[in-house]
Write an enzyme that holds these catalytic residues in place. Structure first.
Site, PDB file in Angstrom:
ATOM      1  CB  THR A 196      -0.920  -0.012   1.233  1.00  0.00           C
ATOM      2  OG1 THR A 196      -1.804  -1.105   1.102  1.00  0.00           O
ATOM      3  CG2 THR A 196      -1.717   1.264   1.372  1.00  0.00           C
ATOM      4  CB  THR A 245       0.287  -3.615   6.357  1.00  0.00           C
ATOM      5  OG1 THR A 245      -0.977  -3.636   5.688  1.00  0.00           O
ATOM      6  CG2 THR A 245       0.897  -2.226   6.290  1.00  0.00           C
TER       7      THR A 245
END
Ligand code: ASP
Length: 311
Positions: free
Chosen positions: A13, A92
């Site tokens: 991300t 993540t």
């Protein structure tokens, strides 16, 4: 004085983009190169940085070939005397797995710092730039070592870190252990020792990733039975980690299937599915407690231990 930090990009991300700056969830991960991410943080300054794009993926799609390549590149850079530490930008979702894999294989004497972001690079208040700046500060910290995660102002050890939130910017926690340090304006306030350990070594993983042992995580739950275990054993699984409720308790309909798996030569390790705590007490030798609390770490440990077993 050695001072180079090597930043290895793998996607996530932090390198993601959305059409609308107010959209923090409807984005595509892994769109920007590591050079663009670093260029967006001029505060990284003049100190020597080297950039390398090792992969470009959403970490939900992490694979063994990427882990192998990443470990090889890290080992190569860490052996260079001018390099003080490594930063890895990473999604993540599986960051804690990559961190644990790298710690077990490399247990580096210099810091290897994973970081990422909960919001894409296009967000009104993107968290990636600060996390990247913090991660480089950790990589330059004198005396730092081991694989750690720098995120949301905290430094977590690979052993303790878990992603604990789907959306918040402080999405990672070290649970009972607490963070190693806090990063405050580029300085570290340290609470405990840097992680050390013995490395299994790159030779352990220098095999075709397509041939690495298949270890699956299953969970215990209400109405568990042996259906999935028998199916896995029938399909040729090499190891099973069971994320069991509470302190590793097994449903009376699941346990016999796990014992059948062990009799058939498939090792079974047990963990808790609880977010916190380790298994406490002694367990049956045939269905032992895993050496780590997290089922996802245990899966890596069992896979790496099977890689050492000939045949
Ligand atoms: N799915 C993304 C990834 O793991 C999530 C993130 O980076 O936050 O790459």
């Amino acid at each position: 004085m050695p001072s180079t930090v090597v930043i290895l990009g793998t996607g996530g991300t932090i390198a993601g983009t959305a059409k609308n700056a107010a959209d923090n969830v409807g984005y595509t991960a892994a769109q920007r190169g590591i050079d663009e991410l670093v260029a967006a943080v001029p505060q990284l300054g003049e100190a020597p940085l080297e950039l390398e794009q090792v992969a470009q993926l959403d970490s939900k799609d992490m694979d063994y070939a990427t882990w192998q390549r990443l470990a090889q590149r890290i080992e190569l850079h860490l052996a260079r005397p001018e390099v003080v530490g490594i930063v890895v930008t990473h999604g993540t979702d599986t960051m804690e797995e990559t961190a644990w894999f790298l710690q077990r294989v490399l247990a580096p004497a210099k810091p290897v710092v994973l970081t990422g972001a909960m919001r894409p690079s296009t967000a009104l208040q993107a968290d990636g730039p600060q996390n990247l700046l913090d991660a480089v500060a950790v990589a330059r910290e004198p005396g730092a070592c081991g694989v750690v995660v720098a995120f949301g102002g905290l430094v977590h050890s690979a052993h303790d870190v878990r992603k604990v939130h789907t959306y918040r910017l402080d999405a990672f926690s070290s649970g009972d252990a607490g963070p190693i340090a806090r990063i405050e304006e580029g300085r570290l306030r340290r609470h405990r020792l840097w992680p050390v350990g013995s490395a299994l070594g790159l030779a352990r993983i220098n095999f075709d990733p397509g041939s690495w042992p298949r270890v699956e995580v299953i969970s215990g739950h209400a109405a568990s039975d042996g259906f999935i275990v028998d199916a896995l054993v029938g399909a040729g699984v090499h190891g099973i980690v069971v994320a069991a409720p509470g302190n590793g308790s097994l449903h009376r309909a699941l346990e016999p299937a796990l014992r059948r798996a062990v009799t058939a030569g498939v090792p079974v390790w047990r963990c808790s599915r609880c977010a916190g705590g380790s298994l406490v007490g002694s367990f049956d030798d045939k269905l032992p407690a895993a050496p780590t609390a997290s089922p996802w770490q245990a899966r890596i440990d069992l896979m790496l231990s099977l890689l050492a077993t000939p045949g």
